[in-house]
Motif scaffolding. Structure first.
Motif, short mmCIF file in Angstrom:
data_model
loop_
_atom_site.label_atom_id
_atom_site.label_comp_id
_atom_site.label_asym_id
_atom_site.label_seq_id
_atom_site.Cartn_x
_atom_site.Cartn_y
_atom_site.Cartn_z
N GLY A 46 0.82 -1.21 0.00
CA GLY A 46 0.00 0.00 0.00
C GLY A 46 0.85 1.25 0.00
N ILE A 47 1.91 1.23 0.80
CA ILE A 47 2.75 2.43 0.91
C ILE A 47 3.51 2.68 -0.40
CG2 ILE A 47 4.76 3.41 2.14
CD1 ILE A 47 2.19 3.37 3.78
N ALA A 48 4.14 1.61 -0.94
CA ALA A 48 4.99 1.81 -2.12
C ALA A 48 4.17 2.10 -3.37
CB ALA A 48 5.88 0.58 -2.34
N VAL A 49 3.04 1.39 -3.52
CA VAL A 49 2.32 1.47 -4.79
C VAL A 49 0.98 2.21 -4.65
CG1 VAL A 49 1.24 0.09 -6.62
CG2 VAL A 49 3.45 -0.60 -5.67
N GLY A 50 0.20 1.83 -3.64
CA GLY A 50 -1.13 2.44 -3.49
C GLY A 50 -1.04 3.94 -3.24
N ALA A 51 -0.16 4.33 -2.33
CA ALA A 51 -0.04 5.75 -2.00
C ALA A 51 0.47 6.53 -3.20
CB ALA A 51 0.89 5.92 -0.80
N ALA A 52 1.38 5.92 -3.98
CA ALA A 52 1.91 6.61 -5.17
C ALA A 52 0.79 6.82 -6.19
CB ALA A 52 3.06 5.79 -5.76
N LEU A 53 -0.08 5.84 -6.32
CA LEU A 53 -1.21 5.98 -7.26
C LEU A 53 -2.13 7.12 -6.83
CD1 LEU A 53 -2.68 2.43 -8.04
CD2 LEU A 53 -1.91 4.13 -9.69
N ALA A 54 -2.44 7.12 -5.53
CA ALA A 54 -3.37 8.15 -5.03
C ALA A 54 -2.80 9.55 -5.21
CB ALA A 54 -3.70 7.88 -3.56
#
Ligand code: NAD
Length: 479
Positions: free
Chosen positions: A208-216
């Motif tokens: 979530g931190i590496a990919v999800g947060a970057a997407l958001a």
């Protein structure tokens, strides 16, 4: 052990720099290592999607429908593999994993039908109160969208977002849950072969931190469609706010099953077990509060105990298992914590509450039923996301409705009664996005998914699921 590429960008599978260890929750063994991505992979995926957008967004509805139908056929062709992966990675019994595949196929077919209808209906005339102007309405794809999904129904949640997004003409970056990427990767392989132009569908596995947060946070993304916990949903919304992105959120629930005085007790017991123990209770729609009319209560809890204790736990891949393990160690611990806190708060344990002695390995917890649960306890108020039911006697229909509505969530509810007038009256009074009357939790692509209050922002499925990925444009022309 499988070693899998966890990034798919512009039609090419890639090994990302962040390895994810994927566990089989029924034996705690590693199933696979997935080479997941990071923020840089998200940036590349978003750029690829942006490049593909002008072509895909100007394709015809029937061209998009064709691809969606090809995906549905590809899912059917790989049914067995998808079911096995879903069972071994999620711990779902085979019969439940089959239902997930059915749902995915139905969703892609439904949105293919809607996409087919676009070509005739794209430009609609709008009635105006004057003859001096004419107006037309267009629904256009909102751009590149980020889809973030959880682990409990990974393929289904993906289909509910991906099928309408592609139908609308959006390009997509999908982030599966790091806990359950295996069926998602297989689904992605189906999509990769379905004839989409490169860059329309991209996938980045990761945390979530590496990919999800970057997407958001990515400013090139027009919208985030997120399903998951409330805590993360809030973070996604906060990050998305910085670039004024649209968000659709499907979050938690604390839903009720209301057993009214005229209920068929057999049916009520069956639906209480399904609502509490299907997918080992790891459902946002779990009806984890069971509110039973006083006259039926004593009989109900005796029979519920017998029924819950007869549920067969075991290896999800073994045909005879009714219920599998929880998805991972973290979830297993979280549910145990809730059970312990419930006991501390004074709730009475009717059955279950621990690991079955015959299953020393795997994240198994027996179907658990509590009575006498204090109304201010976490057990009563918070989403547990495990096989735990709280049963309570209610003196009247009004009390049942008031207790069901006394929650910060409002996702679903079930009502059981032979008196259909009473059942419909109660259904109308409940603060929930979907109410089942004398029915199991059947979900159709035609009916909306989502809830009131802190359960959701927006609706998935049906035409509402599609309009979540569309912008409204009016063109007003002087005559
Ligand atoms: P979660 O919130 O932990 O994770 C969901 C997804 O968000 C995962 O892909 C995760 O990697 C990602 N994520 C984590 N941190 C992030 C961050 N900071 N920024 C962006 N993305 C991030 O949820 P979960 O544990 O995977 O799933 C269980 C939860 O999902 C439950 O609360 C359940 O109620 C909810 N859920 C809701 C629905 C619904 O339709 N309402 C359906 C299924 C699950």
């Amino acid at each position: 052990m499988m070693k899998l590429a966890g990034v798919y960008i512009e039609g090419v599978w890639q090994h990302g720099p962040c390895p994810l260890s994927v566990i089989n929750p029924s034996n705690e063994q590693q199933l696979a290592e997935v080479a997941g991505g990071d923020g840089a992979a998200v940036a590349r995926a978003t750029l690829a999607a942006r490049k593909a957008f002008s072509g895909w967004s100007s394709s015809t509805g029937s061209e998009r429908a064709k691809v969606l139908r090809t995906i549905a056929e590809g899912v059917e062709a790989r049914r067995e593999r998808l079911v096995t992966l879903q069972a071994s990675n999620n711990g779902k019994p085979l019969a439940e994993a089959q239902l997930d595949v059915d749902d995915v196929i139905a969703t892609f077919c439904y949105y293919a039908d809607l996409a087919d209808g676009f070509d005739a209906g794209q430009d609609c005339a709008v009635a105006l109160p004057t003859d001096d102007f004419v107006a037309r309405l267009r629904r256009e794809p909102c751009g590149v969208v980020g889809l973030i999904v959880p682990w409990n129904f990974p393929m289904v949640t993906t289909a509910w977002k991906l099928a309408p997004a592609l139908a609308a003409g959006c390009c997509v970056v999908l982030k599966p849950s790091e806990v359950t990427p295996l069926a998602e990767l297989e689904l992605a392989a189906v999509i990769a072969e379905a004839g989409l132009p490169d860059g329309v569908f991209n996938l980045v596995c990761g945390t979530g931190i590496a990919v999800g947060a970057a997407l958001a946070a990515d400013p090139r993304i027009a919208k985030i469609s997120f399903t998951g916990s409330n805590a993360v949903g809030v973070q996604v919304m906060q990050r998305a706010a910085e670039t004024v992105k649209g968000v659709s959120l499907e979050l938690g629930g604390k839903s009720s099953l209301l057993v009214l005085e005229e209920a068929d007790l057999e049916l009520a017991l069956e639906l209480a077990c399904l609502g509490g123990f299907f997918n080992a209770g790891q459902m946002c729609s779990a009806t984890s509060r069971v509110l039973v009319a006083e006259a039926l209560y004593a009989d109900f809890i005796v029979r519920l105990k017998t029924q819950a204790e007869s549920i067969r736990l075991g290896d999800p891949l073994a045909g005879e298992s009714d219920m599998g393990p929880l998805v991972n160690h973290a979830q297993y611990q979280r549910v145990h914590k809730h059970i312990a806190a419930g006991l501390d708060a004074g709730a009475q344990l009717l059955c279950g509450g621990s690991r079955p002695a015959e299953l020393p390995c795997g994240y198994f917890i027996s179907p658990t039923v509590f009575t006498e649960v204090p109304l201010d306890s976490a057990l009563w108020r918070e989403e547990i996301f495990g096989p735990v039911l709280c049963v309570r006697s209610v003196a009247s229909e009004a009390e049942a409705v008031a207790l069901a509505n006394d929650s910060e969530f409002g996702l679903v509810a079930s009502v059981i009664s032979r008196d259909l007038g009473a059942a419909q009256r109660v259904a109308n009074a409940l603060e929930a996005g979907l109410v089942w009357v004398n029915a199991p939790q059947v979900i159709f692509p035609q009916t909306a998914w989502g809830g009131y209050k802190q359960s959701s922002i927006g609706r998935e499925l049906g035409p509402w699921g599609l309009s979540a990925f569309q912008e409204i444009k009016h063109v007003v022309t002087a005559r």
